[in-house]
Design an enzyme around this catalytic site. Structure first.
Site, short mmCIF file in Angstrom:
data_model
loop_
_atom_site.label_atom_id
_atom_site.label_comp_id
_atom_site.label_asym_id
_atom_site.label_seq_id
_atom_site.Cartn_x
_atom_site.Cartn_y
_atom_site.Cartn_z
N GLU A 121 22.00 36.98 54.76
CA GLU A 121 22.56 38.32 54.84
C GLU A 121 24.06 38.26 55.16
O GLU A 121 24.58 39.04 55.95
CB GLU A 121 21.84 39.17 55.90
N GLU B 78 13.22 38.60 62.69
CA GLU B 78 13.80 39.00 63.98
C GLU B 78 12.77 39.14 65.11
O GLU B 78 12.69 40.17 65.78
CB GLU B 78 14.59 40.31 63.81
N ASN C 170 13.24 34.57 59.39
CA ASN C 170 14.61 35.06 59.24
C ASN C 170 15.07 35.73 60.54
O ASN C 170 14.32 36.48 61.16
CB ASN C 170 14.65 36.09 58.10
N HIS D 264 25.84 37.48 60.13
CA HIS D 264 26.72 38.65 60.20
C HIS D 264 27.83 38.33 61.19
O HIS D 264 27.59 38.23 62.40
CB HIS D 264 25.93 39.88 60.69
N ASP E 148 27.79 38.61 55.76
CA ASP E 148 28.98 39.46 55.65
C ASP E 148 29.91 39.11 56.80
O ASP E 148 29.47 38.72 57.88
CB ASP E 148 28.66 40.95 55.59
#
Length: 459
Positions: free
Chosen positions: A280, A172, A215, A251, A282
């Site tokens: 990650e 990030e 990432n 996400h 979701d």
């Protein structure tokens, strides 16, 4: 993505990497392969999602919290379904090096040890990140900060050398919005734009084999942020900076849905010569809408040859970092949601009528299609013992007419109409939690329907 810091885990003596790898090999047991395609069953086999993904040449993992491993339902769901794990918080800087030059690997070791005992891979998350930093890092001057960053990378990667398949080296580093600029952080503000390259070069000197990843989130479609990351990766590849993969956190919710160009965006990064990983995942929601969105993501990964795996960010909704949005594949009681069935189907697997493919609790059977061609396909069924050892198993497979089974391996079939009942050939005795496989070749005769795998029964 920021998570709640983990609870303290008591320190324990950590076996050496060599010892743990040896134990893992002993646990995994002897692999068996025979017949038309290579089919193998580990003594501690990975589960339904992991098996189905593996048949497609991918992994399917989840984020894991060490302090939940003692919960039976959490551990059993993890063990039954996934073949890769990412520590949620336990490998972040504040967890490993809260005091300078003093490292505590106990909680992370617990996750790595559990994964290895079950034949799972491990993703390392994360080495350099602006968040979850202990206060002492931000207080350093540039010279000390550079030394501390490189030392942290070196110490952590050395500790886990040979045990991590992919590292999120830098996490990030770019701002949201339309600027495409770097995010303010102690590393950016004091070391400048070169800190990312330096982190990757340091990481490569420590472990020549692990995949080194960048990432980030909100980079799933083409936008200013993903364009900036793309330009960085392109520059790194042109100049020989050692970057192997890019992680897309993915996400999603109603305000940030799966972008229409998600697959195309993954592909453009892959075209630079790096692997892409969904790291990650979701998706907030429920029912068929959530299931459809999960299907989009899985299909996008399967359509990009260099998309090597998918990690969902948690096992169960109740422990999700945004639990109110029910974003995962299992609800708070560990029941499979429609999204689970959709993911397994997209991966070519079948739930076989409930559970891990149905069963009495003594064993389960999980189906995955392993290869296809014009006029036929190979299917594989993984038979897994439950909490007790078994000495025999039986699995019925219904092949829809006009399909016909032309070959079976690692099992002894008997047929009545469209139902083929398979019993062990030599592989009936399984220890608790252990598994084996049998496979079959089908001539489709114009039908593309999947076979139905019935309940596994054991004795």
């Amino acid at each position: 993505m920021a998570q709640i810091p983990p609870s303290g885990i008591p320190a324990r003596t950590r076996p050496s990497a060599r010892t743990r790898r040896a134990l893992s090999l002993l646990t995994a047991g002897v692999l068996a392969a025979a017949g038309v395609v290579a089919l193998a069953g580990n003594a501690q086999a990975v589960g339904a999602l992991g098996d189905a993904a593996a048949a497609k040449g991918r992994y399917f993992g989840t984020a894991v919290a060490a302090n939940h491993l003692g919960e039976a339902a959490y551990a059993s769901t993890l063990n039954a379904q996934f073949d890769s794990v990412t520590p949620e918080n336990e490998m972040k800087w504040d967890a490993l090096e809260s005091t300078r030059d003093s490292f505590d690997f106990a909680a992370a070791d617990r996750i790595v040890g559990h994964a290895q005992s079950k034949g799972m891979k491990v993703r390392g998350h994360t080495l350099v990140w602006h968040s979850q930093l202990p206060g002492w890092v931000g207080g350093l001057g540039a010279t000390d900060l550079r030394s501390a960053m490189n030392n942290h990378i070196t110490q952590v990667m050395t500790h886990y050398k040979g045990e991590i398949h992919s590292w999120d080296v830098v996490n990030e580093a770019y701002q949201d919005g339309s600027s495409g600029a770097r995010r303010s952080s102690p590393f950016q503000d004091k070391l400048g734009n070169g800190f990312i390259e330096e982190a990757f070069r340091t990481a490569r000197t420590v472990d020549a084999d692990a995949k080194l990843c960048y990432n980030d989130y909100n980079t799933d479609g083409r936008n200013a942020k993903s364009n900036a990351v793309y330009d960085m990766v392109k520059d790194f590849k042109q100049r020989g900076v050692p970057i192997d993969c890019v992680g897309f956190q993915s996400h999603f919710n109603s305000n940030s849905p799966v972008p229409s160009d998600f697959q195309a965006n993954l592909q453009r990064f892959a075209d630079l010569g790096v692997d892409v990983q969904i790291t990650e995942l979701d998706i907030e929601g429920s029912g068929s809408a959530q299931a459809a969105n999960y299907t989009k993501v899985v299909n996008a990964c399967l359509a990009v040859p260099r998309c090597t795996g998918i990690t969902v960010w948690g096992v169960t909704d109740k422990y999700s970092w945004r639990s109110s949005g029910t974003p995962l594949l299992f609800d708070g009681d560990y029941n499979k949601k429609p999204a689970y069935d959709a993911v397994l189907a997209a991966l070519g697997g079948s739930s076989g009528g409930g559970g891990d493919g149905g069963g009495t609790g003594a064993c389960t059977a999980t189906y995955a299609q392993t290869s296809t061609w014009n006029g036929g396909y190979n299917g594989q069924v993984t038979v897994k013992a439950g909490g007790s050892a078994i000495t025999n198993w039986t699995v019925p497979v219904t092949v829809p007419s006009p399909q016909k089974v032309s070959a079976v391996w690692n099992g002894t079939p008997s047929t009545s109409g469209d139902v083929m009942t398979v019993r062990p050939a030599w592989n009936g005795s399984l220890a608790a939690g252990a598994s084996t496989t049998f496979g079959f070749t089908v001539t489709t005769n114009g039908s593309t329907s999947a076979p139905a795998v019935g309940a596994c029964t054991a004795s």
